[in-house]
Write a protein that holds these residues in place. Structure first.
Motif, short mmCIF file in Angstrom:
data_model
loop_
_atom_site.label_atom_id
_atom_site.label_comp_id
_atom_site.label_asym_id
_atom_site.label_seq_id
_atom_site.Cartn_x
_atom_site.Cartn_y
_atom_site.Cartn_z
N VAL A 117 -65.43 -39.58 -61.41
CA VAL A 117 -64.62 -40.40 -62.29
C VAL A 117 -63.88 -41.44 -61.45
CG1 VAL A 117 -62.79 -40.45 -64.03
CG2 VAL A 117 -64.30 -38.44 -63.86
N PHE A 126 -65.12 -34.54 -62.75
CA PHE A 126 -65.02 -33.88 -64.05
C PHE A 126 -66.26 -33.04 -64.26
CE2 PHE A 126 -66.27 -34.55 -68.68
CZ PHE A 126 -65.50 -33.50 -69.17
N THR A 128 -68.04 -29.56 -66.70
CA THR A 128 -67.96 -28.60 -67.79
C THR A 128 -69.01 -27.52 -67.60
OG1 THR A 128 -69.42 -29.94 -69.19
CG2 THR A 128 -67.03 -30.21 -69.48
N TYR A 140 -57.82 -26.99 -62.65
CA TYR A 140 -57.44 -28.15 -61.83
C TYR A 140 -57.77 -27.88 -60.37
CZ TYR A 140 -54.40 -31.14 -59.00
OH TYR A 140 -53.92 -32.01 -58.05
N VAL A 206 -63.58 -26.10 -68.07
CA VAL A 206 -63.46 -27.55 -67.93
C VAL A 206 -62.75 -27.81 -66.60
CG1 VAL A 206 -62.48 -29.68 -68.85
CG2 VAL A 206 -63.34 -27.92 -70.42
N VAL A 208 -61.21 -30.42 -63.79
CA VAL A 208 -60.74 -31.76 -63.45
C VAL A 208 -60.22 -31.70 -62.01
CG1 VAL A 208 -60.22 -32.68 -65.72
CG2 VAL A 208 -58.55 -31.25 -64.59
N ILE A 223 -57.93 -39.93 -64.71
CA ILE A 223 -59.00 -38.94 -64.82
C ILE A 223 -58.82 -38.11 -66.09
CG2 ILE A 223 -60.14 -36.98 -63.71
CD1 ILE A 223 -58.94 -38.05 -61.03
N VAL A 224 -57.63 -37.53 -66.23
CA VAL A 224 -57.38 -36.60 -67.33
C VAL A 224 -57.43 -37.28 -68.69
CG1 VAL A 224 -55.61 -35.10 -68.34
CG2 VAL A 224 -56.02 -35.06 -65.88
N LYS A 226 -59.12 -39.95 -69.55
CA LYS A 226 -60.40 -40.52 -69.95
C LYS A 226 -60.84 -39.80 -71.23
CE LYS A 226 -65.07 -41.44 -68.21
NZ LYS A 226 -66.03 -41.21 -67.11
N GLU A 228 -63.44 -38.58 -72.87
CA GLU A 228 -64.25 -37.37 -72.91
C GLU A 228 -63.62 -36.22 -72.12
OE1 GLU A 228 -66.68 -40.32 -70.30
OE2 GLU A 228 -65.07 -40.42 -71.80
N VAL A 229 -62.83 -36.54 -71.10
CA VAL A 229 -62.14 -35.50 -70.34
C VAL A 229 -61.01 -34.91 -71.19
CG1 VAL A 229 -60.84 -34.97 -68.25
CG2 VAL A 229 -62.73 -36.62 -68.16
N LEU A 233 -60.48 -31.04 -72.56
CA LEU A 233 -59.28 -30.28 -72.24
C LEU A 233 -58.55 -29.79 -73.49
CD1 LEU A 233 -57.92 -32.36 -69.24
CD2 LEU A 233 -58.67 -29.97 -69.16
#
Length: 529
Positions: A117, A126, A128, A140, A206, A208, A223-224, A226, A228-229, A233
């Motif tokens: 990212v 990122f 999944t 995290y 998930v 990150v 990052i967080v 975004k 889709e992220v 979450l």
């Protein structure tokens, strides 16, 4: 902790891949891209199963746990190889390789979707893992580490040498060993155990990850948040950072929050001040020329009260929210169970501020915001003397924040204070920071932690607020408002300091070695499900 020790067998009983206390370094200080690709491939091969992440039904949790000691050597190798590849944001070192390597580690561990990212700074990662479970857990990671000076270390900081530490056990020494690559490696090894047992984890995951935690996470929200992220979450019960939570007596603390932080530097120069030299001059001229270095010292002296520690910035305490009765009760219960002598020995201190008693010192630790001088640099600091009047001096500062303080608001208070006291010329350069965090003790995330520790024979201490900081507010604050905190058994020490280490094989059955740390994550997944 039960008197007979924890219910889990923390010792691996297996041979270390290497236990060279005196052997030569097995890693260069850096590895090139070809070495990086080769090392990642070797690590992937070491954990290969057929097919990867094709989990078969019918296996039990015991089958997963049985894989942990069998994979001990490979787990140690992952950590050693990762330590050999430092990413240091403050020095712009190890990028983008650090993010690429992190992505490879995630894929090898079973994350089906993994992507880099981009941010305004260093790239994040990122990922999944869809196990078809009802519950999803957020994780995290940070892949960056602090700077280091090899001259201060007993062994090369990128070697990952395993040594005997009396009273502790076999530890791996290296930059990033405990902060955070050791605990994160244990988490990844838990997933490898599921793969080897061909068993699905009982939770979806998930991930990150950022590469700028050690400079205050200035771009982590990119990052967080975004889309889709953030969407992934929102499906989680909360977010944990893998952590070596055990003290050397085996005790464990569950933090229900963490202080926020502002990291910055104050720069005093003759040019900006309009007084003093624009370049270094002979020190004899101090009789007639102003000193930017003394100007900075005088500015610093206004930031705290005469006691040397209480912040004196106007308005600094205005937004400090007193602890709730519930948190006060949790704190008082925990204080009664903490050992002052052990803490003083671990910290290498003999007195608390103002010779306060243990109780009051702990209340201050949890509840008070701080202004700290991390470092002072100005003029000549080498061998011997060099009689100059420096034109420039710099102070590295951090300010720790408690609810309801904000990083942005506190920075503005500092600037206003300096201007009011005649130091408006001093540059204030914020490098990173974020607000405090809070998590409900009744959240599923915290309940799962408590259950996992108790299963290991440990009665954890609930603690209102970690005095340190991590960017958890990105999860606990708006718009996500998720529970977040640290989790994991195991022990390490020396974060940010020379000879940082992570415990591999424990000499104390009450403290988890690497295999016990791996097991704690497997058990935690089931507790979350």
């Amino acid at each position: 902790m039960t008197e007979s020790g924890p219910l889990w067998n923390f010792e691996s009983g297996g041979e270390m891949e290497s236990q060279r206390e005196d052997g030569p370094a097995n890693h260069p200080s850096e590895i090139n891209r070809r070495d990086f690709v080769h090392r990642a491939a070797v690590t992937a091969a070491a954990f290969a199963v057929t097919p990867p992440l094709s989990f078969l039904s019918g296996s039990s949790k015991d089958d997963v746990l049985a894989q942990i000691p069998l994979q001990h050597d490979q787990t140690v190798k992952i950590l050693r190889d990762w330590i050999a590849l430092p990413s240091i944001a403050a020095e712009d070192r190890g990028y983008p390789r650090g993010a690429e390597y992190m992505a490879t580690l995630a894929r090898n561990a079973g994350f089906q979707h993994v992507e880099l990212v981009p941010t305004a700074g260093k790239p994040g990662v990122f990922g999944t893992l869809d196990a078809g479970a009802k519950t999803t857990l957020g994780i995290y990671f940070m892949y960056d580490v602090k700077q280091y000076d090899p001259a201060e270390w007993s062994s090369p900081p990128l070697e990952g040498r395993i040594v005997d530490k009396p009273g502790v056990g076999k530890v791996m020494v290296g930059r990033g060993a405990t902060n955070q690559k050791g605990p994160e490696t244990a988490f990844l090894a838990a997933l490898h155990a599921f793969k080897a047992a061909r068993e699905k984890p009982p939770v979806n995951l998930v991930l990150v990850c950022e590469g700028e935690e050690e400079i205050g996470s200035p771009n982590f929200s990119q990052i967080v948040l975004k889309p889709e992220v953030a969407a992934a979450l929102r499906k989680t019960i909360g977010v944990i950072i893998p952590f070596g939570s055990q003290d050397l007596d085996g005790a464990v603390q569950i933090n229900l929050g963490a202080k926020g932080v502002v990291e910055l530097e104050l720069v005093s120069t003759g040019e900006k001040w309009g007084r003093g030299p624009k370049a270094d001059i002979h020190s004899s001229l101090a009789a007639q020329v102003d000193s930017p270095a003394w100007h900075l010292v005088q500015a610093l002296n206004t930031l705290v009260q005469p006691d040397g520690h209480t912040p004196a910035v106007e308005g600094f305490f205005d937004k400090v929210r007193p602890m709730s009765p519930a948190l006060k009760s949790i704190l008082e219960d925990a204080i009664a169970k903490r050992n002052e002598a052990t803490t003083k020995k671990a910290l290498g201190v003999s007195h608390w501020i103002n010779d306060e008693n243990w109780h009051d010192a702990l209340v201050r630790l949890v509840s008070q915001p701080t202004i700290n001088i991390e470092g002072l640099v100005g003029g000549y600091t080498g061998p011997g003397g060099k009689t100059i009047l420096p034109h420039r001096a710099v102070a590295k500062i951090d300010m720790r924040l408690v609810p309801d303080m904000t990083a942005k608001g506190t920075l503005e208070l500092l600037k206003a204070h300096l201007a009011k006291h005649g130091f408006g010329d001093i540059e204030v350069n914020m490098s990173g920071g974020y607000d405090p965090t809070e998590t409900d003790p009744d959240s599923k995330l915290i309940r799962a932690q408590i259950a996992t520790y108790k299963k290991a024979g440990i009665e954890p201490l609930l603690w209102p607020r970690l005095a340190g900081s991590w960017p958890g507010v990105t999860f606990t604050g708006a718009p996500l408002k998720l529970p977040a905190g640290q989790f994991g058994l195991g022990h390490g020490a020396g974060a940010h300091a020379p000879n940082e280490y992570w415990l591999i094989d424990s000499a104390n059955p009450k403290v988890a070695g690497m295999d016990g740390s791996v097991r704690s994550f497997v058990e935690f997944f089931y507790a979350c499900a």
